[in-house]
Structures are given as C-alpha cells and as structure tokens.
Design an enzyme around this catalytic site. Structure first.
Site, PDB file in Angstrom:
ATOM      1  N   PRO A   1      -9.653   1.481  10.833  1.00  0.00           N
ATOM      2  CA  PRO A   1      -9.856   0.706  12.071  1.00  0.00           C
ATOM      3  C   PRO A   1      -9.212  -0.674  12.000  1.00  0.00           C
ATOM      4  O   PRO A   1      -8.531  -1.093  12.942  1.00  0.00           O
ATOM      5  CB  PRO A   1     -11.385   0.625  12.188  1.00  0.00           C
ATOM      6  CG  PRO A   1     -11.860   1.868  11.513  1.00  0.00           C
ATOM      7  CD  PRO A   1     -10.903   2.103  10.366  1.00  0.00           C
TER       8      PRO A   1
ATOM      9  N   GLU B   1      -6.701  -1.640  10.012  1.00  0.00           N
ATOM     10  CA  GLU B   1      -5.240  -1.495   9.939  1.00  0.00           C
ATOM     11  C   GLU B   1      -4.673  -1.201  11.326  1.00  0.00           C
ATOM     12  O   GLU B   1      -3.644  -1.748  11.734  1.00  0.00           O
ATOM     13  CB  GLU B   1      -4.913  -0.350   8.973  1.00  0.00           C
ATOM     14  CG  GLU B   1      -3.444  -0.070   8.856  1.00  0.00           C
ATOM     15  CD  GLU B   1      -3.139   1.075   7.888  1.00  0.00           C
ATOM     16  OE1 GLU B   1      -4.037   1.464   7.111  1.00  0.00           O
ATOM     17  OE2 GLU B   1      -2.010   1.582   7.917  1.00  0.00           O
TER      18      GLU B   1
ATOM     19  N   GLY C   1       7.096  14.050   1.362  1.00  0.00           N
ATOM     20  CA  GLY C   1       6.565  15.259   1.992  1.00  0.00           C
ATOM     21  C   GLY C   1       5.211  15.083   2.647  1.00  0.00           C
ATOM     22  O   GLY C   1       4.622  16.062   3.105  1.00  0.00           O
TER      23      GLY C   1
ATOM     24  N   THR D   1       0.719   7.949  13.696  1.00  0.00           N
ATOM     25  CA  THR D   1       1.549   8.111  14.898  1.00  0.00           C
ATOM     26  C   THR D   1       0.676   8.212  16.159  1.00  0.00           C
ATOM     27  O   THR D   1      -0.532   8.471  16.075  1.00  0.00           O
ATOM     28  CB  THR D   1       2.408   9.389  14.812  1.00  0.00           C
ATOM     29  OG1 THR D   1       1.513  10.519  14.788  1.00  0.00           O
ATOM     30  CG2 THR D   1       3.286   9.411  13.566  1.00  0.00           C
TER      31      THR D   1
ATOM     32  N   THR E   1       2.291   6.943   1.766  1.00  0.00           N
ATOM     33  CA  THR E   1       3.253   7.930   2.265  1.00  0.00           C
ATOM     34  C   THR E   1       4.213   8.406   1.172  1.00  0.00           C
ATOM     35  O   THR E   1       4.651   7.632   0.334  1.00  0.00           O
ATOM     36  CB  THR E   1       4.068   7.315   3.428  1.00  0.00           C
ATOM     37  OG1 THR E   1       3.152   6.827   4.407  1.00  0.00           O
ATOM     38  CG2 THR E   1       5.002   8.328   4.064  1.00  0.00           C
ATOM     39  N   GLU E   2       4.513   9.706   1.237  1.00  0.00           N
ATOM     40  CA  GLU E   2       5.469  10.321   0.296  1.00  0.00           C
ATOM     41  C   GLU E   2       6.532  11.040   1.110  1.00  0.00           C
ATOM     42  O   GLU E   2       6.345  11.277   2.310  1.00  0.00           O
ATOM     43  CB  GLU E   2       4.734  11.328  -0.580  1.00  0.00           C
ATOM     44  CG  GLU E   2       3.584  10.702  -1.324  1.00  0.00           C
ATOM     45  CD  GLU E   2       2.936  11.634  -2.339  1.00  0.00           C
ATOM     46  OE1 GLU E   2       3.302  12.844  -2.385  1.00  0.00           O
ATOM     47  OE2 GLU E   2       2.066  11.143  -3.085  1.00  0.00           O
TER      48      GLU E   2
ATOM     49  N   ILE F   1       0.875  -1.178   0.000  1.00  0.00           N
ATOM     50  CA  ILE F   1       0.000   0.000   0.000  1.00  0.00           C
ATOM     51  C   ILE F   1       0.907   1.221   0.000  1.00  0.00           C
ATOM     52  O   ILE F   1       1.757   1.364   0.870  1.00  0.00           O
ATOM     53  CB  ILE F   1      -0.969  -0.014   1.201  1.00  0.00           C
ATOM     54  CG1 ILE F   1      -1.767   1.292   1.291  1.00  0.00           C
ATOM     55  CG2 ILE F   1      -0.275  -0.251   2.518  1.00  0.00           C
ATOM     56  CD1 ILE F   1      -3.107   1.212   0.645  1.00  0.00           C
TER      57      ILE F   1
HETATM   58  C1  LIG Z   1       9.135   0.741   8.588  1.00  0.00           C
HETATM   59  C2  LIG Z   1       8.046   1.588   8.014  1.00  0.00           C
HETATM   60  C3  LIG Z   1       7.056   0.999   7.252  1.00  0.00           C
HETATM   61  C4  LIG Z   1       6.047   1.783   6.680  1.00  0.00           C
HETATM   62  N1  LIG Z   1       5.133   1.197   5.833  1.00  0.00           N
HETATM   63  C5  LIG Z   1       4.311   1.999   5.112  1.00  0.00           C
HETATM   64  C6  LIG Z   1       3.512   1.458   4.050  1.00  0.00           C
HETATM   65  O1  LIG Z   1       3.506   0.242   3.788  1.00  0.00           O
HETATM   66  N2  LIG Z   1       2.732   2.300   3.333  1.00  0.00           N
HETATM   67  C7  LIG Z   1       2.685   3.636   3.587  1.00  0.00           C
HETATM   68  O2  LIG Z   1       1.978   4.339   2.883  1.00  0.00           O
HETATM   69  N3  LIG Z   1       3.423   4.184   4.576  1.00  0.00           N
HETATM   70  C8  LIG Z   1       4.235   3.400   5.329  1.00  0.00           C
HETATM   71  N4  LIG Z   1       5.019   3.948   6.324  1.00  0.00           N
HETATM   72  C9  LIG Z   1       4.935   5.369   6.580  1.00  0.00           C
HETATM   73  C10 LIG Z   1       4.302   5.732   7.916  1.00  0.00           C
HETATM   74  O3  LIG Z   1       2.931   5.419   7.917  1.00  0.00           O
HETATM   75  C11 LIG Z   1       4.583   7.226   8.162  1.00  0.00           C
HETATM   76  O4  LIG Z   1       5.964   7.356   8.391  1.00  0.00           O
HETATM   77  C12 LIG Z   1       3.779   7.786   9.319  1.00  0.00           C
HETATM   78  O5  LIG Z   1       2.404   7.841   9.011  1.00  0.00           O
HETATM   79  C13 LIG Z   1       4.245   9.187   9.736  1.00  0.00           C
HETATM   80  O6  LIG Z   1       4.363  10.028   8.629  1.00  0.00           O
HETATM   81  P1  LIG Z   1       5.698  10.880   8.393  1.00  0.00           P
HETATM   82  O7  LIG Z   1       6.837   9.937   8.460  1.00  0.00           O
HETATM   83  O8  LIG Z   1       5.535  11.692   7.168  1.00  0.00           O
HETATM   84  O9  LIG Z   1       5.805  11.830   9.650  1.00  0.00           O
HETATM   85  P2  LIG Z   1       5.160  13.288   9.804  1.00  0.00           P
HETATM   86  O10 LIG Z   1       3.734  13.237   9.397  1.00  0.00           O
HETATM   87  O11 LIG Z   1       6.020  14.276   9.126  1.00  0.00           O
HETATM   88  O12 LIG Z   1       5.245  13.493  11.364  1.00  0.00           O
HETATM   89  C14 LIG Z   1       6.396  14.006  12.043  1.00  0.00           C
HETATM   90  C15 LIG Z   1       6.032  14.224  13.506  1.00  0.00           C
HETATM   91  O13 LIG Z   1       4.988  15.211  13.571  1.00  0.00           O
HETATM   92  C16 LIG Z   1       3.934  14.725  14.336  1.00  0.00           C
HETATM   93  N5  LIG Z   1       2.660  15.287  13.850  1.00  0.00           N
HETATM   94  C17 LIG Z   1       2.199  15.336  12.585  1.00  0.00           C
HETATM   95  N6  LIG Z   1       0.981  15.892  12.552  1.00  0.00           N
HETATM   96  C18 LIG Z   1       0.664  16.186  13.842  1.00  0.00           C
HETATM   97  C19 LIG Z   1      -0.496  16.766  14.464  1.00  0.00           C
HETATM   98  N7  LIG Z   1      -1.589  17.115  13.757  1.00  0.00           N
HETATM   99  N8  LIG Z   1      -0.477  16.926  15.802  1.00  0.00           N
HETATM  100  C20 LIG Z   1       0.614  16.559  16.534  1.00  0.00           C
HETATM  101  N9  LIG Z   1       1.730  15.985  15.987  1.00  0.00           N
HETATM  102  C21 LIG Z   1       1.731  15.807  14.667  1.00  0.00           C
HETATM  103  C22 LIG Z   1       3.959  13.229  14.144  1.00  0.00           C
HETATM  104  O14 LIG Z   1       3.254  12.543  15.157  1.00  0.00           O
HETATM  105  C23 LIG Z   1       5.460  12.979  14.181  1.00  0.00           C
HETATM  106  O15 LIG Z   1       5.883  12.891  15.507  1.00  0.00           O
HETATM  107  C24 LIG Z   1       6.004   3.185   6.938  1.00  0.00           C
HETATM  108  C25 LIG Z   1       6.988   3.753   7.740  1.00  0.00           C
HETATM  109  C26 LIG Z   1       8.008   2.999   8.247  1.00  0.00           C
HETATM  110  C27 LIG Z   1       9.089   3.681   9.021  1.00  0.00           C
END
Ligand SMILES: Cc1cc2nc3c(=O)[nH]c(=O)nc-3n(C[C@H](O)[C@H](O)[C@H](O)COP(=O)(O)OP(=O)(O)OC[C@H]3O[C@@H](n4cnc5c(N)ncnc54)[C@H](O)[C@@H]3O)c2cc1C
Length: 390
Positions: free
Chosen positions: A246, A248, A135, A371, A132-133, A129
């Site tokens: 839910p 996931e 940015g 998160t 995530t990008e 799936i």
């Molecule tokens: C090992 C691994 C596997 C993964 N697998 C997948 C996958 O299969 N498919 C996929 O699409 N993605 C995947 N991900 C991505 C993952 O879901 C994202 O890394 C995650 O959702 C956080 O997004 P970000 O890294 O952009 O962090 P950001 O969104 O940039 O967040 C940075 C910090 O800001 C905080 N933050 C952001 N918004 C708020 C808010 N409104 N209020 C308070 N704090 C906030 C966050 O909690 C975090 O602490 C994976 C990531 C990893 C590391």
C-alpha cells in the site's frame, strides 16, 4: 472546489515546503540535465537530501530521521520534484524512502537498524529493492533466486533485473526462495551489501524515459550471508512484501498526480502566452474545454489521493485502496501529459521543454510497482469476494 481549500496541509507542512523548494533549487535543478546526459543521478544528490532533512522523514530521530509518520511531508517532496521536472531523481528517492527504509525500519532487528538506517537516512548509503527477475515480475511466486542453507548461513544465487538504484546501491533488499516446497511461505528477505563476495552488477539499462534513473541487472553467485542479513523471519518474505505494497503504491500514485498537475500547469500557462490566428491559443473553445476537463480530473483525483494519504497516516489504507489510487493516478498521468503536450504543438516534442521529458518519463508509471492489470486484478478479486459473501 480548489484543492488548497481542503486544508490538507497545515502550517508545519508549509514551512517544510519552503525548505524542500530551496533544496530542489539549490541541489537538483542546476544539475538535472547533466544527470540526464550521463544517465545517472549523482549520488551526492541523495546525501544532499539527507542533509536538508528531505530524506528519512519517517525514520526515528535516534537514527537521524525526521521522526514523523505523516506522509504529507513526502507528498510535498513529490510535488516540489514534479514541479522541477525531476522525475528520475524523484523515483530513486522514493525507492529509498518508501520501500527500502520502511523494510529496515519495520522488519529489522535493533542491530540491523543501527547498521543500515543512519546511512540510508543521511543518503550516504543508497538502497535498492530486488524483487523482479528476468522470468518473474507480476508473479513473484515464480522467483528463482534461491537462498540455500549452509549451517547458520545462506548462499544466495540468482539474477534480478530492472532494479532501481541498482548501479549505485550499497544496501539491497533481496527476495529469495528459501524453501521450494513451502509455496508462498517459501520466500525470505535478505540484505545484500555491495561489497559481498559473489555479488555483481550487470548493465545499466537504457530506457525510454527516467533516463537519469539508475536501473540495473544484479547477479548473485553464492553470496554468503548470515542471520544478521535475514530481514524478519524466514518464510515470511512474500507476506512482508504484500504488507508494504500500500505505501509503495500510494507513493507512485502521489508522484503520478504531482507530475500530471505540473504538466497541466505548464500547458495552461503556455496556451495563454502563445498566439495563433490573432488570439491566445487558450481562447479557442476546444482548448478551454481541454483545460476544463483536465483540471476537473486532477481535482477529483487529488481528493482521492489525499484521502488515501490520510488513511495511510491512520494506518487504515488497504491494499485495494492503494491499488485503486495507483492505477487510476498513473493512467490519468499519461492522459493528462499527452493532452498537455498537444497544447504545446511542436515545442512539446522538444526535449528541452519539461513537458516532453515528463511525457517520456510517465510511461513507466503504469508498469512498475504492479501493472495496471495487476491493480485491477486486486480490486476485482475484492469485489468478487464481497459480492459472493452477500
Ligand atoms: C524503470 C523500472 C524500474 C523498476 N524498478 C524495480 C525495482 O526497483 N525493483 C524491482 O524489484 N522491480 C523493479 N521494476 C520491475 C517492475 O516492477 C516489473 O517490470 C513489473 O512488476 C512487471 O513485471 P514484468 O516486467 O515481469 O511483466 P510481466 O509480469 O511479465 O507482465 C507482462 C504483461 O502481462 C500482464 N499480466 C501479468 N499478469 C497478469 C494477470 N494476472 N492478469 C492480466 N494481465 C497480467 C502485465 O500487466 C503486463 O502487461 C522496475 C521496472 C522498470 C521498467
């Protein structure tokens, strides 16, 4: 209260557990350290899960699945994989089982289901799936990958990162923006196949933990797809994601609980084998208090997660329920594993011990799938809305 007294499982679950345990002992445990060294689970391990009936439990029998919508069967798979310390495999399997398969099953046309479900269920095809990008993670409205109409087709362009099963995937569900002026209604889901022209994979990413799990960058350069690759209706992409969160998130909560329980079990056994100052380490009061606290926290958490599972089975698990389960269980997992590791002393720091690997593997759990902060945001928003309605 002992969790086993709660009758969460029935005899058919117990029988399934026997076959899952046998599968793990035969197909996973003997190879797991090798997969960690090569930083990749062998894809044959997914086909083995399909053959053993461990994968595709929810898929209709017509497509080769187990035909049950009882999530307790998945719970058993998570328990057995956690006991074996196979977190990287468990996470890859969960993406296939709890995310990719439900998307195709619930949103796919009959033709799409016939095309993808048999392979995903047998494990001969691997799913990913791609939301995530670089940015945009928590805030998916920031998605930049676009799918631009070209007659009856779309051209998908953009980049995704951190994608589980990314390197080995055959069938990738991609979130793309289809209308920049339509706000949250401007996103759609497409299925990109590994052989599509313009699709390529970037690096296999190096991680702190889950080292055998395949996590990658994916690139889309004008990947041409027709209507047969659109999942559901155009413009509903974000809604479809939200509806499936839910499941996931419960999946992550279940894995977190099972991993914490396994770690606690290893530590409890160890402290009654290890001696210091002429007695079992487990006979120091402070150690017993640690065990007492952990066991209590685990049992209380299990009660919530089991209740959430039964709610999912009944179709009544809300996004808020799942957010509570996800943040609580994944944060608990880190605390429990950290404290359990401490009970192993220096051996706990050695990667040859499952507790050390579990510590390393646990760190991601409060981040992916939403998160902890985002979970609290969902719960907090609901609390505020209810309070203001009064
Ligand atoms: C090992 C691994 C596997 C993964 N697998 C997948 C996958 O299969 N498919 C996929 O699409 N993605 C995947 N991900 C991505 C993952 O879901 C994202 O890394 C995650 O959702 C956080 O997004 P970000 O890294 O952009 O962090 P950001 O969104 O940039 O967040 C940075 C910090 O800001 C905080 N933050 C952001 N918004 C708020 C808010 N409104 N209020 C308070 N704090 C906030 C966050 O909690 C975090 O602490 C994976 C990531 C990893 C590391």
């Amino acid at each position: 209260m002992n969790p086993s007294e709660m009758s969460f499982y029935q005899p058919d679950h117990d029988a399934f557990r026997v076959s899952v345990r046998e599968f793990v002992q035969r197909e996973i445990s003997p190879f797991y350290l090798e997969w960690e060294e090569q930083h990749l689970v062998d894809r044959t391990a997914f086909a083995a899960a399909g053959a053993a009936g461990v994968l595709g439990t929810r898929v209709e029998e017509a497509y080769g699945g187990g035909g049950t919508d009882d999530y307790r069967f998945r719970f058993i798979v998570a328990e057995e994989l956690a006991s074996a310390g196979a977190a990287s495999y468990s996470a890859g399997l969960a993406v296939q089982e709890d995310i990719v398969i439900p998307y195709v099953m619930e949103l796919g046309s009959e033709e799409q289901k016939r095309r993808w479900l048999p392979g995903l269920t047998s494990g001969n095809q691997l799913g990913a799936i791609a939301m995530t990008e670089p940015g945009a993670g928590s805030d998916l409205q920031g998605t930049r990958t676009t799918a631009v109409r070209d007659g009856d087709e779309w051209l998908i362009s953009g980049q995704k990162t951190f994608i589980t099963n990314g390197i080995q995937s055959d069938t990738i569900v991609v979130l793309a923006r289809t209308n920049p002026d339509a706000g949250s209604r401007g996103f759609s889901l497409f299925v990109v196949e590994a052989g599509d022209s313009g699709f390529s994979r970037g690096r296999k990413l190096d991680k702190i933990g889950l080292v055998a799990q395949d996590t990658a960058e994916l690139f889309f350069e004008k990947v041409r797809v027709g209507r047969d690759r659109l999942l559901g209706e155009e413009g509903n992409g974000l809604r479809y994601l939200m509806e499936r969160l839910p499941l996931e998130r419960l999946s992550i909560a279940v894995a977190a609980l099972c991993s914490a329980e396994a770690a606690y079990g290893w530590a409890r056994d160890y402290v009654f084998e290890r001696q210091a100052f002429s007695q079992d380490v487990g006979d120091f009061q402070t150690v017993r208090f640690t065990l007492a606290e952990i066991e209590t926290e685990l049992e209380v958490t299990r009660a919530y997660v089991e209740a959430a599972t039964l709610k999912l089975n009944r179709g009544s698990l809300t996004a808020v329920d799942a957010a509570k389960a996800k943040w609580w269980a994944s944060e608990l997992q880190q605390r429990v594993i950290n404290r359990s590791l401490q009970l192993f002393g220096g051996y706990g720091y050695m990667l040859e011990y499952p507790i050390a690997r579990a510590y390393r593997d646990a760190r991601i759990q409060t981040i992916y799938g939403g998160t902890t902060e985002i979970m609290k945001e969902i719960i907090g928003r609901d609390i505020a809305a209810r309070a203001k309605r009064r």
